[in-house]
Design a protein around this motif. Structure first.
Motif, mmCIF file in Angstrom:
data_model
loop_
_atom_site.group_PDB
_atom_site.id
_atom_site.type_symbol
_atom_site.label_atom_id
_atom_site.label_comp_id
_atom_site.label_asym_id
_atom_site.label_seq_id
_atom_site.Cartn_x
_atom_site.Cartn_y
_atom_site.Cartn_z
ATOM 1 N N GLN A 1 0.902 -1.204 0.087
ATOM 2 C CA GLN A 1 -0.072 0.078 -0.057
ATOM 3 C C GLN A 1 0.876 1.398 -0.152
ATOM 4 O O GLN A 1 0.640 2.295 -0.450
ATOM 5 C CB GLN A 1 -0.921 -0.198 1.278
ATOM 6 C CG GLN A 1 -1.911 -1.077 1.398
ATOM 7 C CD GLN A 1 -2.715 -1.187 2.555
ATOM 8 O OE1 GLN A 1 -3.412 -0.226 2.636
ATOM 9 N NE2 GLN A 1 -2.719 -2.232 3.273
ATOM 10 N N GLU B 1 2.253 1.666 -3.527
ATOM 11 C CA GLU B 1 1.032 2.209 -4.316
ATOM 12 C C GLU B 1 1.043 3.713 -4.278
ATOM 13 O O GLU B 1 0.889 4.628 -5.378
ATOM 14 C CB GLU B 1 -0.106 1.376 -4.331
ATOM 15 C CG GLU B 1 -1.293 1.756 -4.986
ATOM 16 C CD GLU B 1 -2.755 1.193 -4.704
ATOM 17 O OE1 GLU B 1 -3.657 1.651 -5.231
ATOM 18 O OE2 GLU B 1 -2.643 0.129 -3.726
ATOM 19 N N LYS B 2 0.690 4.154 -2.904
ATOM 20 C CA LYS B 2 0.498 5.476 -2.767
ATOM 21 C C LYS B 2 1.612 6.487 -3.398
ATOM 22 O O LYS B 2 1.461 7.238 -3.718
ATOM 23 C CB LYS B 2 -0.070 5.674 -1.328
ATOM 24 C CG LYS B 2 -1.204 5.011 -0.788
ATOM 25 C CD LYS B 2 -2.548 5.579 -1.537
ATOM 26 C CE LYS B 2 -3.777 5.118 -0.974
ATOM 27 N NZ LYS B 2 -4.919 5.708 -1.533
ATOM 28 N N GLN C 1 2.336 6.995 -6.835
ATOM 29 C CA GLN C 1 1.183 7.898 -7.463
ATOM 30 C C GLN C 1 1.368 9.273 -7.288
ATOM 31 O O GLN C 1 0.765 10.251 -8.062
ATOM 32 C CB GLN C 1 -0.083 7.470 -7.008
ATOM 33 C CG GLN C 1 -0.876 6.248 -7.265
ATOM 34 C CD GLN C 1 -2.237 5.821 -6.480
ATOM 35 O OE1 GLN C 1 -2.587 6.607 -5.791
ATOM 36 N NE2 GLN C 1 -2.651 4.672 -6.751
#
Length: 337
Positions: free
Chosen positions: A48, A51-52, A55
């Motif tokens: 997680q 992923e964050k 971005q």
């Protein structure tokens, strides 16, 4: 940009993903030099984080790099260390052992927010004398209402103890040092000290790894540099009346929202700052979309003790934004002229 890279370590377990990302965001919004983040995370959180962080916009990504590490303890019972006080918090004690190639770093709890460049606290390393290898702020400014001075059942540093939520660590010095202790006459290395110290005091400590650090620096006070309360400003500094003079004079440099105050309504002044940084879009103007919303929402907190002193929370943010504006805009215009 100067070539020096700053290192920041954080330990995240349980539901601390968003809080940790907001802390990282605050460091990047205000800081000048590049930052390397060392993120210690439980297995479900690791993807997680990736992923964050991946971005985030390219112009922000260019200012940092990160590595995600599993939670590991080099000595003793891993499950016991993991459950000490808050989940995984004891991981910080093992940073000198794990990050063997890192010379120095700033460790912060997940509930910390930078209100000025990390570069400024990083520069305090230059203030260390030859024996100092770590730096923290006092746990309290007023002994008669401080936790350690009233309730501790173990040795602690100084008059009020120290708070470990913001901690500069010269890892090279920690790895090389040997420490006086209350167990044997011989000095022990950092790694050899941790487990026996925990075994001796485990029935007397309340705040886990922070208590162990207090015990270590009680026995080795010459190893610790003390920085003032504005670098680790907590609800305790305003909920019983304002008692951090440095913050009154210069503003809060690092906000530490312990007691869960970012997520409830007990200290809305802290929550206002957290929500504004969490919701701020990287591409927006920081004066219009960060500073002014905080300023206006503070009007709703004036009925609380912490909310009565808005200048304490706002002074460094405004000062930093003006400095960034002058560096990036005015200097740029002058160069072209």
């Amino acid at each position: 940009r100067p070539a020096e890279v700053m290192h920041l370590a954080v330990v995240a377990c349980g539901n601390r993903l968003e809080e940790t990302l907001t802390m990282i965001k605050s460091a990047l919004l205000f800081s000048l030099k590049r930052i390397t983040f060392h993120i210690f995370a439980e297995e479900p959180l690791a993807p997680q984080f990736t992923e964050k962080l991946d971005q985030w916009p390219r112009f922000i990504a260019a200012r940092f790099q990160y590595t995600i590490y599993p939670i590991t303890f080099s000595v003793g019972n891993a499950d016991e260390w993991k459950k000490l006080f808050k989940p995984c918090a004891a991981q910080r004690l093992f940073l000198p052992v794990i990050l063997k190639d890192v010379d120095a770093l700033l460790y912060v709890d997940t509930d910390v927010l930078f209100l000025r460049p990390m570069d400024d606290i990083w520069s305090l390393f230059r203030s260390f004398n030859s024996t100092q290898l770590a730096a923290m702020a006092p746990e309290h400014e007023v002994p008669k209402i401080g936790w350690y001075s009233r309730f501790a059942r173990h040795p602690f540093y100084g008059v009020t103890g120290v708070n470990s939520g913001v901690m500069l660590m010269n890892l090279t010095r920690i790895r090389r040092a040997t420490f006086k202790n209350s167990m044997i006459p011989a000095r022990l290395s950092w790694e050899d000290l941790l487990h026996p110290l925990y075994q001796k005091y485990k029935n007397h400590i309340t705040w886990g790894d922070q208590d162990l650090l207090n015990i270590i620096f009680h026995d080795n006070p010459e190893c610790l540099f003390i920085f003032p309360c504005q670098w680790n400003y907590r609800p305790d500094h305003c909920m019983y009346g304002s008692n951090c003079r440095g913050a009154e004079k210069d503003g809060v440099s690092i906000l530490h929202g312990n007691r869960g105050v970012y997520h409830d309504d007990k200290q809305p002044a802290f929550k206002v700052v957290y929500d504004a940084i969490r919701e701020f879009p990287f591409e927006d103007n920081m004066f219009h979309s960060l500073f002014y919303p905080i300023q206006s929402k503070f009007l709703d907190t004036v009925n609380t003790l912490c909310g009565r002193i808005p200048q304490v929370f706002l002074k460094q943010i405004e000062k930093t934004l003006r400095k960034v504006f002058e560096e990036k805009v005015i200097r740029h215009v002058r160069l072209h002229q």
